[in-house]
Motif scaffolding. Structure first.
Motif, PDB file in Angstrom:
ATOM      1  N   GLN A   1       0.832  -1.207   0.000  1.00  0.00           N
ATOM      2  CA  GLN A   1       0.000   0.000   0.000  1.00  0.00           C
ATOM      3  C   GLN A   1       0.865   1.255   0.000  1.00  0.00           C
ATOM      4  O   GLN A   1       0.529   2.246  -0.650  1.00  0.00           O
ATOM      5  CB  GLN A   1      -0.914  -0.009   1.229  1.00  0.00           C
ATOM      6  N   LEU A   2       1.987   1.195   0.729  1.00  0.00           N
ATOM      7  CA  LEU A   2       2.904   2.338   0.760  1.00  0.00           C
ATOM      8  C   LEU A   2       3.462   2.645  -0.624  1.00  0.00           C
ATOM      9  O   LEU A   2       3.705   3.801  -0.974  1.00  0.00           O
ATOM     10  CB  LEU A   2       4.035   2.047   1.752  1.00  0.00           C
ATOM     11  N   LEU A   3       3.664   1.611  -1.426  1.00  0.00           N
ATOM     12  CA  LEU A   3       4.158   1.831  -2.785  1.00  0.00           C
ATOM     13  C   LEU A   3       3.103   2.488  -3.667  1.00  0.00           C
ATOM     14  O   LEU A   3       3.453   3.129  -4.665  1.00  0.00           O
ATOM     15  CB  LEU A   3       4.591   0.496  -3.410  1.00  0.00           C
ATOM     16  N   GLN A   4       1.837   2.360  -3.310  1.00  0.00           N
ATOM     17  CA  GLN A   4       0.772   2.826  -4.193  1.00  0.00           C
ATOM     18  C   GLN A   4       0.141   4.147  -3.764  1.00  0.00           C
ATOM     19  O   GLN A   4      -0.484   4.808  -4.594  1.00  0.00           O
ATOM     20  CB  GLN A   4      -0.326   1.748  -4.280  1.00  0.00           C
ATOM     21  N   VAL A   5       0.286   4.526  -2.499  1.00  0.00           N
ATOM     22  CA  VAL A   5      -0.392   5.741  -2.048  1.00  0.00           C
ATOM     23  C   VAL A   5       0.357   6.979  -2.548  1.00  0.00           C
ATOM     24  O   VAL A   5       1.510   6.906  -2.987  1.00  0.00           O
ATOM     25  CB  VAL A   5      -0.480   5.780  -0.507  1.00  0.00           C
ATOM     26  N   LYS A   6      -0.326   8.130  -2.461  1.00  0.00           N
ATOM     27  CA  LYS A   6       0.310   9.395  -2.822  1.00  0.00           C
ATOM     28  C   LYS A   6       1.356   9.739  -1.772  1.00  0.00           C
ATOM     29  O   LYS A   6       1.195   9.490  -0.585  1.00  0.00           O
ATOM     30  CB  LYS A   6      -0.742  10.502  -2.894  1.00  0.00           C
ATOM     31  N   LYS A   7       2.427  10.366  -2.241  1.00  0.00           N
ATOM     32  CA  LYS A   7       3.545  10.678  -1.360  1.00  0.00           C
ATOM     33  C   LYS A   7       4.025  12.112  -1.634  1.00  0.00           C
ATOM     34  O   LYS A   7       5.150  12.319  -2.073  1.00  0.00           O
ATOM     35  CB  LYS A   7       4.672   9.662  -1.571  1.00  0.00           C
ATOM     36  N   LYS A   8       3.138  13.077  -1.359  1.00  0.00           N
ATOM     37  CA  LYS A   8       3.482  14.471  -1.657  1.00  0.00           C
ATOM     38  C   LYS A   8       3.249  15.395  -0.464  1.00  0.00           C
ATOM     39  O   LYS A   8       4.160  16.059   0.001  1.00  0.00           O
ATOM     40  CB  LYS A   8       2.663  14.968  -2.855  1.00  0.00           C
ATOM     41  N   THR A   9       2.009  15.473   0.009  1.00  0.00           N
ATOM     42  CA  THR A   9       1.608  16.497   0.965  1.00  0.00           C
ATOM     43  C   THR A   9       1.727  15.987   2.396  1.00  0.00           C
ATOM     44  O   THR A   9       1.991  14.805   2.651  1.00  0.00           O
ATOM     45  CB  THR A   9       0.157  16.930   0.695  1.00  0.00           C
TER      46      THR A   9
ATOM     47  N   ALA B   1       1.487  12.264   4.321  1.00  0.00           N
ATOM     48  CA  ALA B   1       2.400  11.774   5.359  1.00  0.00           C
ATOM     49  C   ALA B   1       1.631  11.289   6.578  1.00  0.00           C
ATOM     50  O   ALA B   1       1.948  10.241   7.155  1.00  0.00           O
ATOM     51  CB  ALA B   1       3.385  12.887   5.755  1.00  0.00           C
ATOM     52  N   GLU B   2       0.603  12.049   6.963  1.00  0.00           N
ATOM     53  CA  GLU B   2      -0.216  11.632   8.104  1.00  0.00           C
ATOM     54  C   GLU B   2      -0.925  10.309   7.810  1.00  0.00           C
ATOM     55  O   GLU B   2      -1.001   9.416   8.664  1.00  0.00           O
ATOM     56  CB  GLU B   2      -1.242  12.724   8.418  1.00  0.00           C
ATOM     57  N   ALA B   3      -1.436  10.176   6.584  1.00  0.00           N
ATOM     58  CA  ALA B   3      -2.112   8.932   6.209  1.00  0.00           C
ATOM     59  C   ALA B   3      -1.140   7.755   6.229  1.00  0.00           C
ATOM     60  O   ALA B   3      -1.484   6.656   6.677  1.00  0.00           O
ATOM     61  CB  ALA B   3      -2.747   9.091   4.826  1.00  0.00           C
ATOM     62  N   ILE B   4       0.063   7.971   5.752  1.00  0.00           N
ATOM     63  CA  ILE B   4       1.060   6.896   5.738  1.00  0.00           C
ATOM     64  C   ILE B   4       1.409   6.477   7.159  1.00  0.00           C
ATOM     65  O   ILE B   4       1.507   5.285   7.477  1.00  0.00           O
ATOM     66  CB  ILE B   4       2.311   7.353   4.959  1.00  0.00           C
ATOM     67  N   CYS B   5       1.583   7.462   8.045  1.00  0.00           N
ATOM     68  CA  CYS B   5       1.957   7.144   9.429  1.00  0.00           C
ATOM     69  C   CYS B   5       0.864   6.341  10.134  1.00  0.00           C
ATOM     70  O   CYS B   5       1.151   5.438  10.928  1.00  0.00           O
ATOM     71  CB  CYS B   5       2.244   8.422  10.207  1.00  0.00           C
TER      72      CYS B   5
ATOM     73  N   SER C   1      12.334  15.971   1.211  1.00  0.00           N
ATOM     74  CA  SER C   1      11.604  16.697   2.257  1.00  0.00           C
ATOM     75  C   SER C   1      10.425  15.870   2.782  1.00  0.00           C
ATOM     76  O   SER C   1      10.122  15.898   3.977  1.00  0.00           O
ATOM     77  CB  SER C   1      11.112  18.040   1.708  1.00  0.00           C
ATOM     78  N   PHE C   2       9.768  15.146   1.883  1.00  0.00           N
ATOM     79  CA  PHE C   2       8.638  14.309   2.321  1.00  0.00           C
ATOM     80  C   PHE C   2       9.140  13.187   3.232  1.00  0.00           C
ATOM     81  O   PHE C   2       8.497  12.872   4.253  1.00  0.00           O
ATOM     82  CB  PHE C   2       7.936  13.723   1.097  1.00  0.00           C
ATOM     83  N   ILE C   3      10.265  12.600   2.895  1.00  0.00           N
ATOM     84  CA  ILE C   3      10.813  11.529   3.741  1.00  0.00           C
ATOM     85  C   ILE C   3      11.193  12.079   5.111  1.00  0.00           C
ATOM     86  O   ILE C   3      10.963  11.438   6.150  1.00  0.00           O
ATOM     87  CB  ILE C   3      12.030  10.878   3.051  1.00  0.00           C
ATOM     88  N   ARG C   4      11.746  13.292   5.127  1.00  0.00           N
ATOM     89  CA  ARG C   4      12.087  13.886   6.425  1.00  0.00           C
ATOM     90  C   ARG C   4      10.832  14.182   7.238  1.00  0.00           C
ATOM     91  O   ARG C   4      10.827  14.051   8.472  1.00  0.00           O
ATOM     92  CB  ARG C   4      12.890  15.164   6.199  1.00  0.00           C
ATOM     93  N   THR C   5       9.767  14.586   6.566  1.00  0.00           N
ATOM     94  CA  THR C   5       8.496  14.796   7.274  1.00  0.00           C
ATOM     95  C   THR C   5       8.015  13.502   7.910  1.00  0.00           C
ATOM     96  O   THR C   5       7.560  13.489   9.064  1.00  0.00           O
ATOM     97  CB  THR C   5       7.434  15.325   6.286  1.00  0.00           C
ATOM     98  N   ILE C   6       8.115  12.417   7.174  1.00  0.00           N
ATOM     99  CA  ILE C   6       7.724  11.112   7.721  1.00  0.00           C
ATOM    100  C   ILE C   6       8.584  10.779   8.945  1.00  0.00           C
ATOM    101  O   ILE C   6       8.078  10.316   9.984  1.00  0.00           O
ATOM    102  CB  ILE C   6       7.863  10.020   6.642  1.00  0.00           C
ATOM    103  N   GLN C   7       9.883  11.021   8.846  1.00  0.00           N
ATOM    104  CA  GLN C   7      10.768  10.707   9.961  1.00  0.00           C
ATOM    105  C   GLN C   7      10.420  11.534  11.198  1.00  0.00           C
ATOM    106  O   GLN C   7      10.457  11.035  12.327  1.00  0.00           O
ATOM    107  CB  GLN C   7      12.224  10.952   9.557  1.00  0.00           C
TER     108      GLN C   7
END
Length: 1826
Positions: free
Chosen positions: A1723-1731, A1735-1739, A1770-1776
């Motif tokens: 699912q992580l490979l398929q979801v949007k990864k921008k805003t 990031a909140e949805a992924i977490c 920047s998105f990866i850092r937001t996730i971190q």
């Protein structure tokens, strides 16, 4: 297609830049041939004109499509050039945090300057067995490739690690060796792999140092050969060293350090064993303080010293040798502090008693005077004589430093020799893998002899590298049968010839060293004369005559000639060496220099065929005669050249693998990339040369299937043929007209540089056009749908609006009519109310007015009366005032007159006083007056005394009067206050009068408002009443609400407590699972060690014909917490148990010690209990035997003794009654004295005591019955004696004798019962004592409970002081803690008490059985006639059953035959197909039942032991067969369930039929063996998991990841060279269907074997966990798999697995939950990864993945098409940032070897044992049914 055609508008190119080396720009218009300028726009938006070179007219290099950026292999790039390589490395390093990248056959490793979690054992396991191109680049992949090729090709391998200082060479080599040590293991128990790894700390301490570029720089080169045997396990290693930097011992540059070992010694100087070395701080010694940086940040030298010493110990260097090494090193430090004093310009001396030299001589064991002399002198030998010459201070310092360097170099070689001895293989070496960790190309501001040798070695390595790359390219082209054209590549042979050929640099240097007066200047002149202007690679600097320049393959390097000769000669004065050799006190020191006498030529081989180790660095100055003299005179350069040639021969004889380490920046900043430094190193290490060679040919290579899958969109349907190869040919001929741009091989298509980019451009254009058409159609359809929806909505709205308006109008009409009616009645009501109100108001006004007028009249009359009174009092007061004023005036006048008369008299007296006569008159009678006065004084004194008496009396009266007056004053004061109050009241009345007057004036105005006020008052009153009623109602509701809240709160508290209790229970279950897992892991380790021990024993039996004493082992059937038995039935004594326990405990020592100690303690307790029971049983048997012997010795009892026996009987009865009364009293006292909570009926202690007392009472009842039996016997004896008179004498005599015998037997029975009763009495007394002790303990518990109660009360008082919320929370927390602790204590007590009860029951049963046997034996001697008349208990006589009872009988000698036929030689498939499931288990249990029925404990023990060992043997023999393991797991579980079902315990008998309950075991409690079988089942389960894991492992990655289940979804990207050099050929592709078929096979086999459904669920859960873990681990290590389309494939595959679970009804097995991490990764490979919302949805979505796994997937995410976008940093850092508070494991990969703890829920069988038939096919004819 021409290259210039690609330079169109919007094409991107690279242009040179002085700062960033290369910059990206975009063409603003198409390029046309002949243009001199390109219109470009940089990425920052700046426009510029790029001028082309007029001569070459070379266009700037094109940039690769974004889809190719970040590739694992640089050769997969379409455009192969320097900027593409640099940009790809930068993107991977900075954006994706990937430090490894392939470049063809080279692994490029960039130093991250940060610890990364990518080197753990889980990563090693993930790379083990994988092809090199299948996984992401890694040093482990290179090591695995080398290991695999060694095993496959039977060819030795080499891994060449090179790079600058600080680039990470040593670490890379260390990880490669760790990989070999982990994957291969060692062939013996000597732990060779640990020794290989242990050599690293030693070599780093003596050979590594801090430099300005690296804190742990290797200052020597090393080549480590790791040896393997025929099974490719490590058996040893060998190390060669090259060119140790000896100059560092005596000199360090600024910010650098000496070798680590010196600082480790100084840091450990305080240790007791180092006191004799007389060391101090590193700043004290000259050799360690020159760099000014003695400490490295983050490094503890003392701790490193401990590691170094441990490594030395592991490698066999004894403590004495270690101290010798440290003495030599300390001596070198003290030698550096030796100073010299100049006597003149040519001589010097050492100061007398110089402390550093004294310490040096003491440590070395040499004479002080001799060493001081030869430090300041040297011996010169001529042809005729030898003489001693003093040397200057400078030469003396140089000689001292040379000696220190020489000692250290020899010590270094000695250590390397000993390390090699420790690593030497004891068996023959079959193959090896060499790891070369050697210095990279170096260039500094000042380059000397060391840099010259280093760069010379790199020239040789680069030549070998170029030839290898060229050879691989040629092999690839020939393999694919395409035309081979020669590729021009850089050959550095001329540079090598310049250095090593005849009359080369080294040759001239050696020649100059032989000259008596040779110097660096003369050598430089020879170089200029020989090579300047003759060799293009040799140059002379303009401004120097003492330097030369060589053009190396990487760069030009200027070398300074100063010091070349000295370093090449490596001169050391031989006299100093002789002094050291003469040391008698220090044995190690001469050993260092003995090696020089035995040194071999570097060109000759040692006896082992290897190069002598590190003999290239140090040689003494003086030669010896003969051949040894020649060897001794070899220069350093000559030795280095010979050893380098040998190294190249070794490398050429192996298959090389290259690792190029890159240093990203000079400041050691983590993940910081300096483009300039990176380009320099890429040019120097040959990476760009590899790229250039690849680009010159056909760098891009595709298989036909990959090309077809990628470019299927460019084909039409008619172009697609059945032959993929012909289809690709047809399409390519249409797309690329120039046939020279590609070639067709056997399996691949070869493209020239840029052609793949062109194909990608065509493909992207085609997809873009298709997207536009799809968008157009979709948008039109959407707009039409929107219009129709709007039209329909508008019509609906109109209809509803119009209806609404009509309804509103009708409503308006109805409301108007109703309003008129309402108005009519309302108006009438208002008028009527108004009239009534006015009438009532008028009457009220009249009444008020009349009352008011009467009150006014009364007030007037009252005021007049009071006015008269006031006037009367005022007039009287005025008359009195006038009188007092008049009286005062009269008195004043009298006073004035009298004063005037007195003044006149005074004046006359003054005049008289002045005259003499006056004085005379005055003195006349003065004496008389004095006498009178004296008399008056006496009288006055008397009066004074009387007055004093009166005064005392008056004081008394005064006090009384004062008291009365004070009371009167108080009363007056009170009256005064009352008066004041009255006055105040008067004043208030007056004020009230004034107010009344005002009110009189306001009456008129108030009169008008009275009506309004009355209405308002009435209204307010009514409103107040209503409000009060409402408040009353509200209060009632609030009260009810509060009551409800209280109830809700109480319910919530209860629920929360229950919830927390459930959570605590879950936590306890988790802890239980953890303990179960640890225990099962312990069993697994035990079984592994047991198998290892059996293997070693078998090997020893093969090697040694006669077994050695002390190596015999007793086979065990269980781990350390169970009793163990052997095949031999002779060893059954309890004393043998501790001996058998020792071996498992030794095996388990390295395991979980806490659990092991608990088990060991428990085993000891069980052994002690068993021993005590055995001793007691033996004692009882001995007592019984003694009693029997005494009875046999006694004479027969005559008839006269019957009365005596009667008395005995009565005494026995009284004793029994007494014992029973004592038991009742004890029970009553115990019940009364205990606390209620302890003696409650459900309390564990109560149950234990009650059970014990009940059992004793039952025993007493049995004894009572026995007494009754004996009484009946006596009665029968008396009746038999009475008719003796009617018989003859002979008959009388015979009967008398017979009866005498019977009486003797009765006496014997009496004596036995008496002994038994006494025994029971002693046991009762002991139990009574134990009960008293228990009572004491219970009283202590009561006291502790009281203390706990007090503490609870204190805590309650503290809680009451808190706020309500905090109070509730604190009380809840405390209650939960208390309940948890209490629950744990109760569980522990319950477990202990249950065990105690079971033990006591067993003990009582055993005793009762023994007594019963004795009684039966005694009763057998009674005559049959007597037995008929006597009431005998039927339970004491075993009755033989005629019907079949579900038992099988076999002979003891047939036991091995039974095990052989039923276990060892049984074929599982035949049993599974033809017979009932679990038949072997039923047969074995029926045999156990018969042994139990016979009460033969030896037979039961032997059968169970043989069964367990037989199962172990068959699993060891066929342990890799899933069907066999599954079969015996099922049968072991069924056997275990049978032992439980027929154990006789109530918990297991609930589901039994009455017939099955009759089949329960009667004599033996096999609970211990149930535990043994449970552990055996756990081991079989773990073996089953390993078997299915081995079967599934090859299928998972191919079926779940690589295979396209949904065709056409996944795109294929171009692959690099690594995909072509796969280590193994394809063996067939596994698909998802293959996995599902295998799962079906597993499931059907388990079902056929009758495995328990719960156990099948656990196996399926474990299988799915393995599938999910392996798939996710490979996904995390493969960048090419992290794409959107692959996520869709994975989700589809997972859905198929879930469908399989549904089909098999296994959805509740927990298997689906184990796939959750894999599902979330997909699912992580398929979801949007921008805003930020994404990031909140992924977490929130990825809760089953760790933070490291989420970040890794995002970093690896790779677009397959240009329409996908990369994940921004920047998105990866937001996730971190969002996940930093999440507490999860830092481990990246899942543990694919993890096995869930298994449980075996009780599953009783409904099969009746008596119905089981034994088939003849089993060959069990020797057993019979009972």
């Amino acid at each position: 297609m021409a290259a210039s055609e690609l330079y169109t508008k919007y094409a991107r190119v690279w242009i040179p830049d002085p700062e960033e080396v290369w910059k990206s720009a975009e063409l603003l218009k198409d390029y046309k041939p002949g243009d001199k300028v390109l219109q470009l726009r940089l990425e920052e938006g700046k426009d510029l004109e790029y001028c082309l070179d007029t001569k070459t007219k070379e266009l700037p290099p094109l940039r690769n499509p974004d889809i190719l950026v970040g590739e694992n292999d640089l050769t997969a790039l379409s455009y192969l050039h320097e900027p593409a390589v640099l940009h790809n490395l930068k993107v991977r390093f900075i954006d994706s945090k990937l430090i490894y990248t392939y470049c063809g056959i080279v692994l490029v490793a960039i130093n991250p300057y940060e610890q990364l979690p990518i080197y753990g054992e889980d990563i090693i396991n993930a790379y083990s067995g994988q092809n090199m191109g299948d996984m992401d680049p890694h040093i482990f992949a290179v090591a695995e490739e080398a290991y695999k090729q060694m095993a496959r090709d039977e060819r030795n391998q080499s891994i060449i690690v090179s790079g600058e200082s600080g680039a990470g060479k040593t670490v890379s080599a260390k990880y490669a060796m760790r990989y070999f040590a982990t994957v291969s293991g060692s062939a013996s128990e000597a732990n060779v792999e640990e020794k290989v790894l242990a050599s690293n700390p030693i070599m780093e301490s003596i050979g590594n140092a801090k430099t300005t570029r690296n804190d742990n720089s290797s200052r020597f080169g090393k080549y480590i050969e790791i040896g393997f045997d025929k099974r490719y396990r490590i058996i040893g290693a060998n190390m060669r060293t090259y060119l140790l930097e000896k100059s560092r011992v005596v000199f360090q540059a600024e910010e650098e350090r000496n070798y680590h070992i010196f600082y480790q010694l100084c840091a450990s100087a305080a240790l007791p064993e180092f006191k004799t070395l007389r060391l101090g701080n590193a700043n004290y010694f000259h050799y360690t303080k020159q760099g000014g940086s003695p400490v490295i940040d983050g490094v503890d030298d003392a701790k490193e010293m401990v590691n170094t010493r441990q490594a030395c110990t592991l490698l066999g260097i004894s403590d004495s040798y270690q101290m010798g090494i440290f003495r030599i090193l300390a001596g070198i430090l003290h030698l550096g502090n030796v100073e010299f004093a100049s006597r003149d310009s040519d001589s010097c001396t050492v100061p007398p008693k110089h402390e550093p030299l004294t310490i040096f001589c003491d440590l070395m064991g040499v004479e002080y005077e001799e060493m001081a002399h030869w430090l300041c002198h040297r011996k010169l030998a001529t042809a005729t004589e030898t003489y001693i010459k003093p040397i200057s201070k400078l030469h003396a310092i140089n000689a001292r430093d040379a000696l220190a360097k020489h000692i250290y170099a020899n010590l270094f070689n000695w250590i390397v020799d000993h390390v090699n001895k420790a690593l030497h293989a004891t068996v023959k070496q079959h193959s090896f893998i060499g790891v070369l960790d050697i210095y990279g190309f170096e260039t500094f501001e000042i380059n000397s002899f060391e840099q010259f040798c280093i760069n010379y070695a790199n020239e040789k390595l680069q030549q070998q590298f170029n030839m290898h790359v060229f050879k691989l390219e040629q092999e690839e082209y020939m393999k694919e049968q395409i035309p081979w054209t020669l590729i021009d590549f850089y050959d550095n042979q001329p540079c090598i010839n310049l250095i090593e050929a005849k009359m080369g640099v080294l040759d001239l240097l050696d020649e100059e060293c032989k000259m008596p007066k040779g110097s660096d200047d003369s050598w430089a002149q020879k170089l200029y004369n020989t090579h300047l202007n003759k060799c293009a690679l040799f140059e002379k600097p303009r401004l120097s005559n003492k330097a030369f320049i060589i053009k190396h393959f990487a760069d030009k390097v200027e070398y300074q000639c100063e010091g070349f000769l000295e370093k090449n000669k490596d001169t050391v004065y031989e006299e100093q060496i002789k002094v050291l050799k003469s040391s008698k006190k220090f044995k190690l020191l001469p050993e260092l220099f003995q090696d020089e006498e035995k040194v071999l030529s570097p060109t000759s081989a040692t006896p082992s065929g290897r190069v002598p180790l590190s003999r290239t660095a140090v040689k003494p100055a003086k030669a010896r005669p003969g051949q040894a003299s020649k060897e001794h005179k070899k220069t350093v350069g000559h030795q280095f050249r010979n050893s380098l040639h040998l190294l190249m021969e070794t490398l050429n004889a192996t298959t090389p693998h290259y690792v190029r380490c890159i240093k990203p920046n000079d400041f050691k900043f983590p993940f910081t990339f300096d483009e300039k430094r990176a380009v320099q190193q890429l040019r120097a290490c040959g990476v760009l040369e590899t790229i250039r060679i690849s680009a010159a040919g056909f760098p891009s290579r595709w298989t036909y299937q990959e090309f077809f899958s990628r470019y299927r969109v460019l084909m039409k349907q008619r172009d697609v043929l059945g032959d993929r190869k012909q289809t690709c040919k047809n399409v390519l001929e249409k797309l690329i007209k120039d046939k020279d741009k590609y070639q067709f091989g056997k399996t691949k298509i070869f493209f020239r540089a840029g052609q793949v980019a062109y194909l990608e451009k065509i493909r992207a254009d085609k997809l873009r056009a298709a997207c536009i058409r799809i968008q157009k159609t979709i948008r039109g359809w959407l707009m039409r749908k929107k219009y129709m929806r709007m039209r329909k909505a508008a019509i609906t709205i109109q209809r509803h609006v119009r209806g609404y308006q009509a309804r509103c109008y009708a409503k308006f009409l109805r409301r108007t009519r109703a309003a008129i009616t309402i108005q009519k009645f309302q108006r009438m009501y208002v008028v009527r109310k108004r009239y009534q109100c006015m009438r009532a108001t008028t009457i009220a006004l009249q009444a008020l007015l009349r009352g008011y007028m009467v009150r006014n009249k009364y007030q007037m009359m009252l005021r007049e009366h009071k006015t008269v009174i006031i006037q009367k009092h005022v007039r009287g007061w005025l008359a009195r005032v006038h009188y007092r004023r008049t009286l005062k005036a009269i008195v004043y006048l009298q006073c004035c007159y009298r004063r005037m008369m007195a003044k006149r008299e005074l004046k006359k007296l003054k005049i008289e006083a002045r005259s003499v006569e006056r004085y005379k008159k005055l003195h006349i009678g003065l004496e008389n007056k004095i006498v009178q006065l004296q008399r008056k004084i006496d009288e006055q004194n008397k009066e004074y005394k009387s007055l004093l008496e009166k005064m005392s009396n008056l004081e008394i009266t005064y006090s009384t009067e004062t008291e009365k007056l004070r009371n009167d004053v108080e009363r007056l004061r009170m009256s005064e206050e009352e008066a004041k109050n009255a006055t105040n009241r008067v004043i208030s009345l007056q004020e009230e009068i004034a107010k009344l007057r005002k009110e009189l004036h306001q009456t008129q105005s108030e009169k008008k408002t009275i009506e309004e006020w009355a209405d308002k008052y009435k209204h307010d009153t009514e409103q107040l009443v209503s409000e009060l009623k409402e408040q009353n109602t509200l209060l009632k509701t609030e009260k009810e609400e509060l009551n409800r809240r209280i109830h809700d709160q109480a319910r919530e508290i209860t629920e929360s407590m229950e919830r927390k209790l459930v959570e605590e229970t879950k936590q306890l279950e988790l802890d239980l699972n953890d303990e179960r897992l640890r225990y099962q892991n312990l069993l697994n380790e035990f079984s592994r060690l047991e198998e290892r021990y059996d293997d070693l024993k078998d090997e020893m039996n093969l090697m040694v014909s006669i077994p050695k004493p002390g190596h015999k082992r007793t086979d065990s059937t269980h781990s350390s917490n169970e009793s163990e038995y052997t095949f031999s039935s002779e060893i059954t004594e309890a004393e043998d148990l501790p001996v058998r326990m020792e071996e498992p405990s030794e095996k388990k020592a390295p395991l979980d010690m806490s659990l092991f100690l608990k088990l060991q303690k428990r085993v000891t307790e069980l052994e002690q209990e068993k021993q005590s029971l055995q001793d007691e049983l033996d004692r009882k048997e001995e007592q019984a035997l003694r009693a029997k012997a005494k009875e046999e010795e006694r004479p027969p009892i005559r008839g006269a003794e019957l009365e005596y026996e009667s008395l005995k009987r009565q005494e026995l009865e009284s004793e029994n009654k007494k014992l029973k009364n004592e038991l009742n009293e004890l029970q009553k006292a115990l019940t009364e004295t205990r606390a209620p909570e302890v003696t409650a009926p459900g309390a564990p202690a109560y149950r234990v005591l009650l059970d014990q007392l009940t059992s004793v009472s039952e025993e007493l009842e049995v004894r009572k019955e026995e007494v009754l039996i004996l009484r009946s016997q006596l009665v029968s004896q008396k009746e038999a004696i009475q008719p003796k008179n009617t018989m003859t004498d002979a008959t009388l005599l015979l009967e008398d004798v017979q009866k005498m015998k019977d009486k003797g037997e009765i006496a014997q029975a009496y004596i036995g019962l008496k002994e038994t009763n006494r025994l029971l009495e002693s046991q009762l007394q002991s139990q009574k004592k134990s009960h008293e002790n228990e009572l004491e303990s219970l009283r202590g518990e009561i006291q502790s409970l009281k203390e706990e109660n007090n503490r609870q009360q204190q805590l309650l008082a503290q809680n009451l002081q808190l706020p309500p919320e905090a109070r509730i929370e604190a009380s809840l927390q405390h209650e939960i803690t208390r309940l948890t602790n209490e629950n744990l204590d109760l569980m522990e007590q319950l477990e202990k008490q249950d065990k105690t009860v079971r033990k006591l029951k067993k003990q009582l049963k055993v005793f009762a059985k023994k007594i019963g046997e004795l009684e039966v034996g005694q009763m057998e001697n009674i005559s049959p006639g007597q037995i008929i008349d006597e009431p005998i208990r039927p339970v004491n006589i075993p009755r033989k059953e005629k019907d079949f009872q579900g038992m099988l009988e076999y002979k003891k000698e047939d036991e091995q035959k039974l095990v052989k036929n039923l276990i060892l030689e049984l074929k599982p498939r035949g049993v599974a197909v033809n017979l009932i499931p679990g038949l072997p288990a039923y047969i074995l249990f029926m045999c156990v039942r018969h042994a139990d029925y016979l009460n033969d404990d030896q037979k039961v023990r032997s059968l169970l032991t043989s069964t367990i060992n037989g199962i172990k043997k068959v699993l060891k023999k066929r342990g890799d067969d899933f069907e066999t393991v599954s079969f015996w797991l099922s049968n072991t579980c069924r056997f275990l369930h049978c032992l439980k079902q027929y154990s006789g315990e109530e918990g297991f008998m609930k589901h039994n039929t009455p017939r099955q309950n009759e089949h329960c075991l009667t004599n033996f409690d096999l609970a211990e063996y149930r535990q043994v079988l449970s552990d055996l089942a756990i081991q079989i389960y773990q073996q089953l998991v390993r078997v299915l894991e081995n079967i599934l492992q090859p299928m998972i990655v191919s079926g779940m990841l690589e295979h396209e289940t949904i065709q056409g979804v996944s795109g294929v990207k171009p692959t690099g060279l690594r995909k072509r050099t796969s280590s193994i050929a394809d063996e067939g592709t596994y698909t998802l269907d293959s996995i599902i078929r295998q799962l079906n096979s597993f499931h059907s086999v388990m079902c056929q074997h009758g495995m328990d459904p719960e156990l099948i669920k656990q196996v399926v859960k474990q299988m799915f966990y393995i599938i999910g873990a392996v798939t996710l681990n490979n996904l995390l290590l493969r960048k090419d798999m992290c794409s959107w389309s692959k996520g869709m494939q994975i989700r589809y595959n997972v859905s198929q697995l879930e469908e399989w679970l549904r089909d098999k009804n296994l959805m509740n097995s927990g298997a689906k939950e184990t796939l959750e991490p894999l599902i979330q990764a997909a699912q992580l490979l398929q979801v949007k990864k921008k805003t930020d919302e994404d990031a909140e949805a992924i977490c929130s979505m990825c809760n089953a993945l760790t933070t490291a796994q989420i970040v890794k997937v995002l970093n690896l995410y790779t677009p397959v098409n240009e329409f996908e976008e990369r994940v921004l940093v920047s998105f990866i850092r937001t996730i971190q940032v969002r996940l930093r508070d999440r507490k999860d494991s830092p481990q990246l990969l899942m543990d694919a070897k993890h096995i869930f703890p298994v449980t075996f829920p009780f599953n009783p069988s409904s099969l009746a044992l008596e119905t089981i038939q034994i088939p003849a096919s089993l060959g069990l004819g020797f057993i019979s049914r009972v």
